[in-house]
Design a protein around this motif. Structure first.
Motif, PDB file in Angstrom:
ATOM      1  N   ARG A  26      -9.009 -12.979  41.162  1.00  0.00           N
ATOM      2  CA  ARG A  26      -8.143 -14.319  41.036  1.00  0.00           C
ATOM      3  C   ARG A  26      -7.053 -14.453  40.829  1.00  0.00           C
ATOM      4  N   ILE A  27      -6.212 -13.461  40.804  1.00  0.00           N
ATOM      5  CA  ILE A  27      -4.795 -13.878  40.930  1.00  0.00           C
ATOM      6  C   ILE A  27      -4.572 -14.051  42.503  1.00  0.00           C
ATOM      7  N   MET A  28      -5.587 -13.321  42.843  1.00  0.00           N
ATOM      8  CA  MET A  28      -4.985 -13.131  44.799  1.00  0.00           C
ATOM      9  C   MET A  28      -5.494 -15.030  45.196  1.00  0.00           C
ATOM     10  N   ASP A  29      -6.592 -15.384  44.891  1.00  0.00           N
ATOM     11  CA  ASP A  29      -7.298 -16.353  45.191  1.00  0.00           C
ATOM     12  C   ASP A  29      -6.643 -17.379  44.218  1.00  0.00           C
ATOM     13  N   MET A  30      -5.628 -17.604  43.660  1.00  0.00           N
ATOM     14  CA  MET A  30      -4.270 -17.974  43.677  1.00  0.00           C
ATOM     15  C   MET A  30      -3.028 -18.308  44.737  1.00  0.00           C
ATOM     16  N   GLY A  31      -3.244 -17.348  45.515  1.00  0.00           N
ATOM     17  CA  GLY A  31      -2.282 -17.198  46.572  1.00  0.00           C
ATOM     18  C   GLY A  31      -1.414 -16.276  46.191  1.00  0.00           C
ATOM     19  N   ILE A  32      -1.574 -14.987  45.107  1.00  0.00           N
ATOM     20  CA  ILE A  32       0.019 -14.032  44.819  1.00  0.00           C
ATOM     21  C   ILE A  32      -0.591 -12.964  45.785  1.00  0.00           C
ATOM     22  N   THR A  33      -0.683 -12.595  46.313  1.00  0.00           N
ATOM     23  CA  THR A  33      -0.371 -11.533  47.432  1.00  0.00           C
ATOM     24  C   THR A  33       0.862 -10.545  47.290  1.00  0.00           C
ATOM     25  N   LYS A  34       1.163  -9.630  47.823  1.00  0.00           N
ATOM     26  CA  LYS A  34       2.032  -8.309  48.125  1.00  0.00           C
ATOM     27  C   LYS A  34       3.146  -9.371  48.738  1.00  0.00           C
ATOM     28  N   GLY A  35       3.587  -8.999  48.927  1.00  0.00           N
ATOM     29  CA  GLY A  35       5.323 -10.143  50.094  1.00  0.00           C
ATOM     30  C   GLY A  35       5.569 -11.715  50.240  1.00  0.00           C
ATOM     31  N   VAL A  36       4.572 -11.919  49.098  1.00  0.00           N
ATOM     32  CA  VAL A  36       4.956 -13.643  48.677  1.00  0.00           C
ATOM     33  C   VAL A  36       5.921 -13.784  48.008  1.00  0.00           C
ATOM     34  N   SER A  37       6.794 -14.998  47.674  1.00  0.00           N
ATOM     35  CA  SER A  37       7.829 -14.986  47.056  1.00  0.00           C
ATOM     36  C   SER A  37       7.137 -16.383  46.331  1.00  0.00           C
ATOM     37  N   VAL A  38       7.650 -16.446  44.974  1.00  0.00           N
ATOM     38  CA  VAL A  38       7.750 -17.170  43.717  1.00  0.00           C
ATOM     39  C   VAL A  38       8.533 -17.063  42.944  1.00  0.00           C
ATOM     40  N   TYR A  39       8.623 -18.740  42.590  1.00  0.00           N
ATOM     41  CA  TYR A  39      10.372 -19.557  42.750  1.00  0.00           C
ATOM     42  C   TYR A  39       9.561 -19.796  41.023  1.00  0.00           C
ATOM     43  N   VAL A  40       9.960 -18.939  39.860  1.00  0.00           N
ATOM     44  CA  VAL A  40       9.860 -19.413  38.125  1.00  0.00           C
ATOM     45  C   VAL A  40      10.329 -20.797  37.983  1.00  0.00           C
ATOM     46  N   ARG A  41       9.314 -21.554  37.950  1.00  0.00           N
ATOM     47  CA  ARG A  41      10.364 -23.400  37.697  1.00  0.00           C
ATOM     48  C   ARG A  41      10.543 -23.505  36.296  1.00  0.00           C
ATOM     49  N   LYS A  42       9.610 -22.318  34.519  1.00  0.00           N
ATOM     50  CA  LYS A  42       9.394 -22.890  34.190  1.00  0.00           C
ATOM     51  C   LYS A  42       8.965 -22.333  33.007  1.00  0.00           C
TER      52      LYS A  42
END
Length: 72
Positions: A26-42
């Motif tokens: 489910r986490i991978m289906d949301m687009g969170i995969t190894k190497g991707v950048s994630v910005y913490v908004r709130k």
């Protein structure tokens, strides 16, 4: 460090996903995969949920899910 520990306004890179089976999928289906950048908004006052921007869209994650995402 996990995504749960990242600070507000910080951009991090996913290094590894822990967890098993359907939760990891489910986490991978949301687009969170190894190497991707994630910005913490709130982050909610008690830390649950965490709102992030990943691959151009906003996503809210439970604290338990954010703990499964290792970042640097």
């Amino acid at each position: 460090m996990t995504l749960k520990e990242a600070g507000i306004g910080q951009t991090v890179t996913v290094t590894r996903l822990t967890g098993e089976g359907p939760v990891k999928r489910r986490i991978m289906d949301m687009g969170i995969t190894k190497g991707v950048s994630v910005y913490v908004r709130k982050m909610a006052p008690l830390g649950d949920p965490v709102e992030v921007t990943v691959r151009g869209y906003e996503l809210s994650l439970r604290k338990a899910d954010a703990e499964m995402i290792e970042v640097q």
